[in-house]
Design a protein around this motif. Sequence first.
Motif, mmCIF file in Angstrom:
data_model
loop_
_atom_site.group_PDB
_atom_site.id
_atom_site.type_symbol
_atom_site.label_atom_id
_atom_site.label_comp_id
_atom_site.label_asym_id
_atom_site.label_seq_id
_atom_site.Cartn_x
_atom_site.Cartn_y
_atom_site.Cartn_z
ATOM 1 N N MET B 1 0.814 -1.154 -0.014
ATOM 2 C CA MET B 1 -0.014 -0.191 0.118
ATOM 3 C C MET B 1 0.988 1.194 -0.141
ATOM 4 O O MET B 1 2.062 1.046 0.604
ATOM 5 N N ILE B 2 0.467 2.344 -0.592
ATOM 6 C CA ILE B 2 1.192 3.491 -0.593
ATOM 7 C C ILE B 2 0.804 4.385 0.427
ATOM 8 O O ILE B 2 -0.634 4.754 0.385
ATOM 9 N N ILE B 3 1.282 4.617 1.229
ATOM 10 C CA ILE B 3 1.192 5.339 2.567
ATOM 11 C C ILE B 3 1.632 7.146 2.257
ATOM 12 O O ILE B 3 2.641 7.242 1.964
ATOM 13 N N LYS B 4 0.486 7.835 1.949
ATOM 14 C CA LYS B 4 0.608 9.319 1.525
ATOM 15 C C LYS B 4 0.680 10.022 2.716
ATOM 16 O O LYS B 4 0.105 10.051 3.784
ATOM 17 N N ASN B 5 1.365 11.153 2.489
ATOM 18 C CA ASN B 5 1.326 12.354 3.641
ATOM 19 C C ASN B 5 1.981 11.809 4.718
ATOM 20 O O ASN B 5 1.531 12.701 5.868
ATOM 21 N N ALA B 6 2.823 11.034 4.807
ATOM 22 C CA ALA B 6 3.019 10.448 6.224
ATOM 23 C C ALA B 6 4.440 11.020 6.969
ATOM 24 O O ALA B 6 5.293 11.701 6.393
ATOM 25 N N ILE B 7 4.221 11.015 8.399
ATOM 26 C CA ILE B 7 5.325 10.944 9.098
ATOM 27 C C ILE B 7 5.552 9.748 9.791
ATOM 28 O O ILE B 7 4.357 9.164 10.228
ATOM 29 N N TYR B 8 6.769 9.165 9.491
ATOM 30 C CA TYR B 8 6.708 7.810 9.540
ATOM 31 C C TYR B 8 7.932 7.539 10.547
ATOM 32 O O TYR B 8 9.261 7.940 10.216
ATOM 33 N N TYR B 9 8.134 6.472 11.606
ATOM 34 C CA TYR B 9 9.055 6.252 12.251
ATOM 35 C C TYR B 9 9.362 4.802 11.592
ATOM 36 O O TYR B 9 8.779 3.708 11.855
ATOM 37 N N ASP B 10 10.636 4.714 11.222
ATOM 38 C CA ASP B 10 10.923 3.739 10.202
ATOM 39 C C ASP B 10 11.877 2.813 11.462
ATOM 40 O O ASP B 10 12.481 1.780 10.746
ATOM 41 N N GLY B 11 11.914 2.896 12.564
ATOM 42 C CA GLY B 11 12.580 2.049 13.519
ATOM 43 C C GLY B 11 13.780 2.586 13.940
ATOM 44 O O GLY B 11 14.640 2.302 14.858
ATOM 45 N N GLN B 12 14.313 3.695 13.164
ATOM 46 C CA GLN B 12 15.603 4.411 13.473
ATOM 47 C C GLN B 12 15.291 5.934 13.348
ATOM 48 O O GLN B 12 15.633 6.517 14.531
ATOM 49 N N ARG B 13 14.634 6.473 12.669
ATOM 50 C CA ARG B 13 14.402 7.915 12.369
ATOM 51 C C ARG B 13 12.933 8.233 12.345
ATOM 52 O O ARG B 13 12.211 7.467 11.679
ATOM 53 N N VAL B 14 12.574 9.325 12.485
ATOM 54 C CA VAL B 14 11.397 9.905 12.131
ATOM 55 C C VAL B 14 11.246 10.544 10.848
ATOM 56 O O VAL B 14 12.076 11.436 10.946
ATOM 57 N N VAL B 15 10.791 10.035 9.686
ATOM 58 C CA VAL B 15 10.959 10.659 8.420
ATOM 59 C C VAL B 15 9.527 11.347 7.842
ATOM 60 O O VAL B 15 8.485 10.766 8.179
ATOM 61 N N ARG B 16 9.604 11.974 6.805
ATOM 62 C CA ARG B 16 8.521 12.577 6.176
ATOM 63 C C ARG B 16 8.373 11.945 4.676
ATOM 64 O O ARG B 16 9.499 11.918 4.006
ATOM 65 N N ALA B 30 -2.217 9.452 5.096
ATOM 66 C CA ALA B 30 -1.893 9.338 6.568
ATOM 67 C C ALA B 30 -1.779 10.724 7.052
ATOM 68 O O ALA B 30 -0.940 11.103 8.179
ATOM 69 N N SER B 31 -2.485 11.871 6.396
ATOM 70 C CA SER B 31 -2.334 13.012 6.765
ATOM 71 C C SER B 31 -2.548 13.466 8.276
ATOM 72 O O SER B 31 -3.708 12.728 8.800
ATOM 73 N N GLY B 32 -1.852 13.991 9.233
ATOM 74 C CA GLY B 32 -2.118 14.393 10.480
ATOM 75 C C GLY B 32 -1.626 12.989 11.269
ATOM 76 O O GLY B 32 -1.914 13.300 12.757
ATOM 77 N N LYS B 33 -1.346 11.985 10.832
ATOM 78 C CA LYS B 33 -1.067 10.884 11.940
ATOM 79 C C LYS B 33 0.575 10.326 11.788
ATOM 80 O O LYS B 33 1.099 10.683 10.763
ATOM 81 N N LEU B 34 0.865 9.727 12.853
ATOM 82 C CA LEU B 34 2.345 9.296 12.882
ATOM 83 C C LEU B 34 2.106 7.763 12.478
ATOM 84 O O LEU B 34 1.353 7.128 13.115
ATOM 85 N N ALA B 35 2.805 7.186 11.714
ATOM 86 C CA ALA B 35 2.939 5.683 11.056
ATOM 87 C C ALA B 35 4.026 5.321 11.884
ATOM 88 O O ALA B 35 5.316 5.574 11.705
ATOM 89 N N PHE B 36 3.873 3.984 12.588
ATOM 90 C CA PHE B 36 5.037 3.260 12.865
ATOM 91 C C PHE B 36 4.866 1.883 12.853
ATOM 92 O O PHE B 36 3.652 1.196 12.526
ATOM 93 N N PRO B 37 5.998 0.982 13.173
ATOM 94 C CA PRO B 37 5.789 -0.255 12.906
ATOM 95 C C PRO B 37 4.686 -0.869 13.795
ATOM 96 O O PRO B 37 4.866 -0.917 14.975
#
Lengths: 390, 390
Positions: B1-16, B30-37
């Motif tokens: 799935m393509i996660i759009k407009n994400a702020i994502y914790y990839d296990g190392q860093r928080v990336v946009r 994913a606007s307005g949300k933090l994605a994480f594993p």
Amino acid sequence: MIIKNAIYYDGQRVVRGDFKNGRSDEEFDASGKLAFPAFNNGHTHLAMTLMRGAGDGEKLQEWLDNTIFPMEQRLTPELVYKASMFGLLEMIKTGTSRFMDMYYFVEETAKAVEKAGLRATLGTPITSFGTPYYRDAEEALRMAEERLHKGPEGLVDFCVAPHSIYLCDEEALIKAKELADKYGVPLTMHVSETRKECVDCHRKTGMWPVEYLDRIGLLDQNTVLFHATWLTKMEVRILADRKVTVIHCPASNMKLASGGVMPLPELLEAGVKVGLGTDGASSNNSLDMREEMKIGSLLQKSHRWDATVAGPRTMMAMATLDSKDLAFVSLDDVRMLPRHDLISNLVYSGGTVTDLIVEDRVIMKDGEVLTIDEERVKKDFLDAAAELLR
Amino acid sequence: MIIKNAIYYDGQRVVRGDFKNGRSDEEFDASGKLAFPAFNNGHTHLAMTLMRGAGDGEKLQEWLDNTIFPMEQRLTPELVYKASMFGLLEMIKTGTSRFMDMYYFVEETAKAVEKAGLRATLGTPITSFGTPYYRDAEEALRMAEERLHKGPEGLVDFCVAPHSIYLCDEEALIKAKELADKYGVPLTMHVSETRKECVDCHRKTGMWPVEYLDRIGLLDQNTVLFHATWLTKMEVRILADRKVTVIHCPASNMKLASGGVMPLPELLEAGVKVGLGTDGASSNNSLDMREEMKIGSLLQKSHRWDATVAGPRTMMAMATLDSKDLAFVSLDDVRMLPRHDLISNLVYSGGTVTDLIVEDRVIMKDGEVLTIDEERVKKDFLDAAAELLR
């Protein structure tokens, strides 16, 4: 208020039926909900919500020196108001109606508490070393007296809050107690939070902190001591004899690695009045008393190698000490099922607080906070946090 | 799935920025949300949600004898299915997409997991003393092999789960490992949960539990050990050498007053793979991995007198070990503000999980569980709990 169709934990048992809380005869339908005494958060630094998550994992002294003190140099009344409003939002959503706070700009926090409709006892931390907000203990005591002279404001009253034995000299401590007694208000302070504090006190005075505070006349039924993790048996005896209230802050003590664990079973056995507190959101990092009950219970059981201590009813009694208000959770909340033991569910499993009633006023109804504009408070708070970092 | 407009914790860093998870090219805003594993709960007894809150505060052995074992005598496949569905509801709402379970009637739990759309590895507890559900270890191993022979089912696979060294004799343990190796699946078991277990093992065999398990050939990269609270330095070395995975269960260990605390810094330093688990809802009493991270971090810091160990990123790594899925929290959640450190907020302060995506399928969207009829599951669960008490 008349609470209708209630299932109610009265602090002893879970009972069914309508009951009255406060003076009004207005009705409140509690169908499908568990009512319980709203939480009293015994130790907070409310506006420190501003620093939540900053400098996590640093050692206590480095964290204070590198992160917290530099931020606190830049506080303004406006920042404290905005941060207090935000902290109150978290409190309301987690079922807290009352708290005892130690922080700067008490007038601002008082305004916020009045707006939110909660109950609080507030005190400016007094130190002998001065802060950006006063020169020395003398000026801090004069500011405290000015506030006390004006008297309580609605559900907000004030106390005298010397910070600790390591930031106040003996003269400041004694004058603080004289001031508290003059106005008949509580004296509140941190005590025996770290081993270093206790050892330093013993080196200097030949006495452990509680023994020392007793010797200089600070302890009686109007004294509230925060933390009290490193206590001797003799000090437990003194706390009981003087009818002092102590506030357990398990999450903060654990997170800052204080090492000591409050001797809760001994304190309760001796008849000491014990409350529960989250400490500031910067060292916890939450203001959720439900979570604090679970952590406190687990810490005591684990530390004592005894699964029978600090059970859910003990934790509820501590977390709702002197509570006059009501909080509610849905009986259908996933976390409240099955219903073998509702109080155990509340303490260990959780359940989202849905409603809060303070002094005949509905503060939150079915999850909606009625006294605060939530979006506005969040926006103001983010502005404040950005300003603090600028 | 393509996660759009994400702020994502990839296990190392928080990336946009946008990123891909899974195979599908469908878009998820994913606007307005933090994605994480999404969380991987490393140790559960899922259907024990049925016993949540029952016998709280009893000592471990009394609790098992007086409360849990009598209830477990009356389990049926239907009760396990209903209780599993209910446990899955709590998992979904708290951001868990995967778990490793040890309980009876695995076929029923497997059906429930498939319905809910999560991932799991399931095993029936094997004991040498029999249970209402099999006569002895031989029969239990035969049942386990039957299940393994049929192979995995969708996102559900199976393992071999001897209960512990105190409920399995040596022959059963060795045969269990042979069976696991024959099918190339994990062998999972409880180990070194209580001091008594360790001392009994040492008296009987002259070896500590991990040393003993190594000597009889049970330890390799396909072995998963739960609890591991009382470990010697030599055992830490063995776990590292054999590439064993261990699962930390801090809340359960604390609540049951196991006394020992997993030597987490030493295990991580030695390179051992460490996960996090809640254990059953009867000894925690929740399945919330967010809470478990906080409790685990606080326990380690407190126990070690060191505020620098077990920080939020370490806890996230443990709680999301081998995670392939995504969970989300709102960046505007009161608990996620201010944004000094989003990962610290997630671990210590919380934040309600809003969305969960497993293998290109949206399991929960903006707080609504899409794969399960929540009201129906709750009703069935209450019926099941009532039947268990009848």
